[in-house]
Design a protein around this motif. Structure first.
Motif, PDB file in Angstrom:
ATOM      1  N   VAL A   1     -51.505  15.793  -4.636  1.00 28.17           N
ATOM      2  CA  VAL A   1     -51.163  17.151  -4.191  1.00 28.17           C
ATOM      3  C   VAL A   1     -52.419  17.998  -4.076  1.00 28.17           C
ATOM      4  O   VAL A   1     -52.613  18.731  -3.096  1.00 28.17           O
ATOM      5  N   LEU A   2     -53.290  17.908  -5.083  1.00 23.30           N
ATOM      6  CA  LEU A   2     -54.520  18.695  -5.060  1.00 23.30           C
ATOM      7  C   LEU A   2     -55.437  18.276  -3.913  1.00 23.30           C
ATOM      8  O   LEU A   2     -56.115  19.109  -3.314  1.00 23.30           O
TER       9      LEU A   2
ATOM     10  N   THR B   1     -58.691  16.604 -13.252  1.00 26.18           N
ATOM     11  CA  THR B   1     -58.288  16.325 -14.631  1.00 26.18           C
ATOM     12  C   THR B   1     -58.271  17.602 -15.470  1.00 26.18           C
ATOM     13  O   THR B   1     -57.446  17.742 -16.376  1.00 26.18           O
ATOM     14  N   LEU B   2     -59.158  18.566 -15.172  1.00 28.57           N
ATOM     15  CA  LEU B   2     -59.161  19.837 -15.895  1.00 28.57           C
ATOM     16  C   LEU B   2     -57.905  20.650 -15.575  1.00 28.57           C
ATOM     17  O   LEU B   2     -57.265  21.213 -16.470  1.00 28.57           O
ATOM     18  N   ILE B   3     -57.550  20.714 -14.287  1.00 28.06           N
ATOM     19  CA  ILE B   3     -56.335  21.425 -13.889  1.00 28.06           C
ATOM     20  C   ILE B   3     -55.115  20.791 -14.543  1.00 28.06           C
ATOM     21  O   ILE B   3     -54.226  21.484 -15.042  1.00 28.06           O
ATOM     22  N   SER B   4     -55.078  19.458 -14.576  1.00 24.11           N
ATOM     23  CA  SER B   4     -53.954  18.754 -15.204  1.00 24.11           C
ATOM     24  C   SER B   4     -53.875  19.050 -16.691  1.00 24.11           C
ATOM     25  O   SER B   4     -52.790  19.306 -17.231  1.00 24.11           O
ATOM     26  N   GLY B   5     -55.015  19.045 -17.389  1.00 21.70           N
ATOM     27  CA  GLY B   5     -55.020  19.321 -18.827  1.00 21.70           C
ATOM     28  C   GLY B   5     -54.538  20.721 -19.147  1.00 21.70           C
ATOM     29  O   GLY B   5     -53.717  20.925 -20.047  1.00 21.70           O
ATOM     30  N   CYS B   6     -55.020  21.711 -18.416  1.00 22.79           N
ATOM     31  CA  CYS B   6     -54.585  23.096 -18.648  1.00 22.79           C
ATOM     32  C   CYS B   6     -53.115  23.280 -18.291  1.00 22.79           C
ATOM     33  O   CYS B   6     -52.398  24.041 -18.952  1.00 22.79           O
ATOM     34  N   LEU B   7     -52.650  22.571 -17.264  1.00 21.72           N
ATOM     35  CA  LEU B   7     -51.252  22.676 -16.860  1.00 21.72           C
ATOM     36  C   LEU B   7     -50.321  22.194 -17.966  1.00 21.72           C
ATOM     37  O   LEU B   7     -49.266  22.788 -18.207  1.00 21.72           O
TER      38      LEU B   7
ATOM     39  N   ILE C   1     -58.901  19.972  -3.143  1.00 22.54           N
ATOM     40  CA  ILE C   1     -59.487  19.848  -4.483  1.00 22.54           C
ATOM     41  C   ILE C   1     -59.622  18.359  -4.777  1.00 22.54           C
ATOM     42  O   ILE C   1     -58.658  17.679  -5.134  1.00 22.54           O
ATOM     43  N   THR C   2     -60.828  17.813  -4.610  1.00 20.97           N
ATOM     44  CA  THR C   2     -61.045  16.370  -4.671  1.00 20.97           C
ATOM     45  C   THR C   2     -61.889  15.921  -5.857  1.00 20.97           C
ATOM     46  O   THR C   2     -61.944  14.732  -6.164  1.00 20.97           O
TER      47      THR C   2
END
Length: 519
Positions: A315-316, A328-334, A321-322
């Motif tokens: 999706v990113l 992985t940072l966006i996923s962790g904060c999510l 956003i590649t």
């Protein structure tokens, strides 16, 4: 001896009859050792869902790692979908056996079976030398999802203190985000190793949370309702006396609960000489329950969350956003955001009610997904980096609305609407529909995302509209009823089995007191 409770104190949680026999000593639950221990067991049981949450988030993270893609032979399309979906397929296969096990041998013993499969699956997945071993490990990882996902919520629901039941059962699915948070940050921490341990370490860490709660799984008592159903009345009474009444042998609450449980189970047995899967659809009330169980399992996966849960990296990429670090940072904060939102919503189930949470959640997801779709389409046409970045906060907003209802209520709402004799099969029906929806969803999602990109999101906008209409017309409010009295919502007043009149019961031999006698 307990004084008579004020009927208004806990009506919103359990109803006026049970509220009258709750202890009114003015001491908060967290200052009572027996309730602290009981709630420790219940919270530990909620963490069994962390295994499933870990898997979803870990696979999301692995798909951002080039080392994993190289090891698996650069999977894409249907093969990538199958690698993800085999876990859900395995769970679906196991669920009928789990339901039979729960009614035959109880809720507790099956928890330990899940550990055997988890250990085998995690080791195969983390230490295997080829992609076939990894896929086989994922198949075994699906088994704990079935055993724990069906049995742990039953144990929480049937063991919890009456006024804590709804919140504790709602917290079960919140444990999903404990696992997903650990997985997301484990993947973030190993992202730069540059070898296979980049993904092998997160695979091995699937064992961490389940091992942490193993002592609680061994020590937690069996469900009193299962014990009553198998004629072990003394054991059931002893557990309720110890954990609900602080070992008070004269507790009116325990007398009420024992009488109500016995009456409800006896009524179920009189209506069904032996239970079968067909009983899930044998009456109008059961068909209503089955409709909710099936649709809720499907809705929880077909509202767009399957795209974000398992394919966030893809999706990113559709919005530019590649970077592995950014993904992985966006996923962790999510995952941290999800955990806070889900727990907050679980704590409000008795305050707000189930229907309002379902409707707020669905309408909020619809608005969020429309905005995500619009921004993604705009990025596809313009290539603007700013528009691509703008999708991220709306992904967070979407998940916040998802967490309002579909995280806390997926399990708890289903567990409370079924009578005891059918509760294990009703939960299995939910889990089967969920697992099949997950299997279909994550198998199809990578194909659709690769073929049409952001336009695939329009499908979920339509589905969300259908979800809102279904909830509005078919999902009743269940707040203000004890577990046994929930039947009146679906089966009418004739199904009432209130235990407030605690006189002599011919079948059980219980001699209790009325509320007025102990006031």
């Amino acid at each position: 001896m307990f004084a008579r409770a004020k009927p208004t104190d806990n009506n919103s949680a359990v109803g006026k009859d049970l509220a009258q026999v709750l202890p009114q000593d003015g001491i908060p639950w967290y200052k009572k050792k027996h309730l602290l221990v009981l709630n420790f067991y219940a919270v530990s049981m909620t963490l069994f869902s962390a295994a499933n949450g870990y898997d979803g988030s870990m696979m999301n993270g692995l798909m951002a790692l080039p080392e994993w893609f190289a090891f698996m032979g650069d999977p894409s399309g249907s093969w990538l979908g199958f690698i993800n979906a085999v876990q859900a397929l395995s769970a679906a296969i196991a669920l009928p056996a789990v339901a039979y096990f729960a009614n035959r041998w109880g809720r507790k013993k099956g928890l330990l079976i899940g550990y055997v499969f988890l250990l085998l699956g995690a080791l195969l997945q983390a230490l295997g030398h080829n992609k076939a071993t990894f896929v086989l490990g994922r198949f075994f990882i699906g088994q704990p999802s079935a055993w724990w996902g069906s049995l742990a919520p039953l144990l929480i629901t049937e063991l919890a203190f009456p006024t804590h039941r709804a919140v504790l059962t709602a917290l079960y699915n919140c444990g999903w985000y404990v696992g997903s948070t650990v997985a997301a940050w484990a993947t973030y921490g190993t992202r730069n190793y540059g070898n296979d341990w980049t993904w092998r370490i997160p695979s091995l860490l699937q064992l961490a949370v389940p091992i942490l709660i193993l002592p609680a799984a061994i020590l937690v008592p069996e469900s009193p309702r299962f014990l009553v159903s198998t004629g072990q009345l003394d054991k059931a009474r002893a557990i309720l006396t110890k954990f609900h009444a602080g070992s008070d042998e004269h507790s009116l609450l325990v007398e009420f609960e024992m009488t109500e449980i016995q009456r409800a189970i006896e009524a179920d047995k009189m209506a069904m000489s032996s239970t079968s899967w067909a009983d899930l659809f044998s009456t109008k009330g059961n068909r209503h329950r089955a409709f909710i169980s099936i649709t809720l399992g499907i809705f929880a996966q077909w509202n767009g969350v399957g795209v974000v849960s398992y394919y966030l990296a893809m999706v990113l990429k559709t919005v530019g956003i590649t970077s592995v670090t950014q993904q992985t940072l966006i996923s962790g904060c999510l995952q941290v955001w999800n955990l806070f939102c889900a727990v907050g919503s679980a704590m409000s189930v008795d305050l707000v009610g189930r229907r309002p949470l379902f409707l707020i959640s669905s309408i909020g997801m619809l608005i969020s997904f429309i905005l995500i779709t619009g921004l993604s389409g705009s990025f596809a046409n313009t290539g603007s980096h700013a528009i691509g970045i703008a999708v991220v906060p709306f992904l967070y907003l979407y998940y916040g609305f998802y967490d309002i209802a579909f995280t806390p209520l997926l399990i708890s709402y289903t567990a409370e609407i079924w009578p005891y004799e059918l509760r294990a099969r009703g939960m299995a029906l939910l889990q089967v529909s969920t697992s099949l929806a997950v299997f279909f969803n994550i198998f199809v999602n990578p194909i659709a995302l690769a073929a049409i990109g952001w336009k695939y999101y329009i499908v979920f906008v339509v589905i969300l509209l259908f979800i809102i209409c279904t909830i509005w017309f078919f999902y009743p409010e269940t707040r203000g009823h004890s577990l046994e009295e929930m039947a009146v919502i679906f089966d009418g007043e004739k199904a009432a089995v209130t235990g407030l009149d605690l006189g002599h019961d011919a079948k059980s031999g219980v001699r209790g007191e009325t509320a007025e006698e102990v006031a």
